[in-house]
Design an enzyme around this catalytic site. Structure first.
Site, PDB file in Angstrom:
ATOM      1  N   ASP A  22       0.867  -1.174   0.000  1.00  0.00           N
ATOM      2  CA  ASP A  22       0.000   0.000   0.000  1.00  0.00           C
ATOM      3  C   ASP A  22       0.911   1.234   0.000  1.00  0.00           C
ATOM      4  O   ASP A  22       2.116   1.127   0.290  1.00  0.00           O
ATOM      5  CB  ASP A  22      -0.898  -0.028   1.250  1.00  0.00           C
ATOM      6  N   ASP A  24      -0.226   5.212   0.735  1.00  0.00           N
ATOM      7  CA  ASP A  24      -0.497   6.275   1.721  1.00  0.00           C
ATOM      8  C   ASP A  24      -0.694   5.684   3.117  1.00  0.00           C
ATOM      9  O   ASP A  24      -1.518   4.793   3.309  1.00  0.00           O
ATOM     10  CB  ASP A  24      -1.741   7.064   1.302  1.00  0.00           C
ATOM     11  N   ASP A 201      -2.045  -0.215   5.954  1.00  0.00           N
ATOM     12  CA  ASP A 201      -2.317   0.497   7.209  1.00  0.00           C
ATOM     13  C   ASP A 201      -3.794   0.682   7.516  1.00  0.00           C
ATOM     14  O   ASP A 201      -4.139   1.141   8.596  1.00  0.00           O
ATOM     15  CB  ASP A 201      -1.678   1.897   7.173  1.00  0.00           C
TER      16      ASP A 201
HETATM   17 MG   LIG Z   1      -3.016   3.310   3.188  1.00  0.00          MG
END
Ligand SMILES: [Mg+2]
Length: 263
Positions: A22, A24, A201
């Protein structure tokens, strides 16, 4: 809460693994808006080294569009899944899109735009298939935003799902997610036959964690919150330090001296 610290080296070395990353909140910190995000030269270099060490088995798996991913990581171009799996570019460069009927995509977009127009503090991001409403500048609007997107989703007759994220709600096609994208990559060269590893995240990444767990791989959660990932690092700096560590490098932020090797 689950997740132990990952080891400083990968058993068998990076060439055994397929890396799904991933962007961001995982590789880079959140910016005020997605358009303000920035990839630093160090990260570009470490991803180039990782790509070489892993025989090209590196894919970026994001809520961003593939076009936005390319802009962010220019001049590098990775295999990529965009819009939470609704679009995908294979390692060979082939583009796949999994969009609901154009009329449904348009109806959802109009519904969201019509509602958000004139509501203070919201940023609407039309990605072509997905449409996101960021409320980072107006956190008090969380429930309002979710309610509006639920109403727009109902009008699309089940073709879309509401995807929560950090300070964002988004309508994405119900048929695809980060897990379907990872499964598709794992059926192709150079990913197939390797141990999948996914770093993420946010709530959308749990689909990817479930996929790599089911494929006998490893999931690494960045930051706090409930997760089905077996490994966890505290923040973006630690995620970057860990990536450096498994390549025998040191991150400018921090050195990774985490957990013990396993599996
Ligand atoms: Mg993310």
């Amino acid at each position: 809460m689950r997740g132990s610290l990952p080891p400083a080296t990968l058993p068998g070395g990076p060439a055994r693994y397929a890396f799904f990353l991933d962007i961001d909140g995982t590789l880079i910190r959140f910016a005020v808006s997605p358009g303000r995000a920035y990839v630093d030269p160090w990260l570009l270099e470490i991803l180039r080294v990782l790509h070489d060490a892993a025989g090209g088995a590196v894919a970026l798996v994001s809520g961003r569009t593939v076009e936005s991913i390319d802009r962010l990581f220019s001049p590098l171009r990775f295999a990529a899944a965009g819009q939470h799996g609704a679009e995908r570019r294979t390692a060979a460069g082939a583009i796949q899109r999994h969009a609901p009927q154009a009329a449904r995509v348009e109806a959802v977009r109009r519904c969201v735009m019509a509602w958000a127009d004139g509501v203070d503090g919201l940023l609407v991001e039309d990605k072509g298939i997905c449409v996101a409403v960021h409320y980072r500048q107006a956190p008090q609007r969380e429930f309002e935003v979710r309610g509006a997107l639920e109403r727009c989703r109902e009008r699309a007759g089940g073709a879309f799902a509401v995807q929560p994220g950090k300070m964002v709600f988004e309508l994405r096609p119900a048929a695809t997610d980060k897990g379907t994208a990872i499964r598709d990559f794992m059926a192709e060269s150079p990913f197939s036959g390797r141990v999948p590893l996914f770093l993420g995240d946010d709530a959308t990444d749990e689909f990817g964690f479930a996929a790599v767990n089911a494929l006998g791989g490893h999931a690494l959660k960045v930051g706090e919150g409930d997760t089905m990932a077996g490994w966890r690092v505290p923040d973006v700096g630690a995620a970057r330090a860990w990536l450096a560590s498994i390549l025998g490098r040191v991150s400018p932020d921090a050195e990774w001296s985490g957990g013990e090797p396993k599996g």
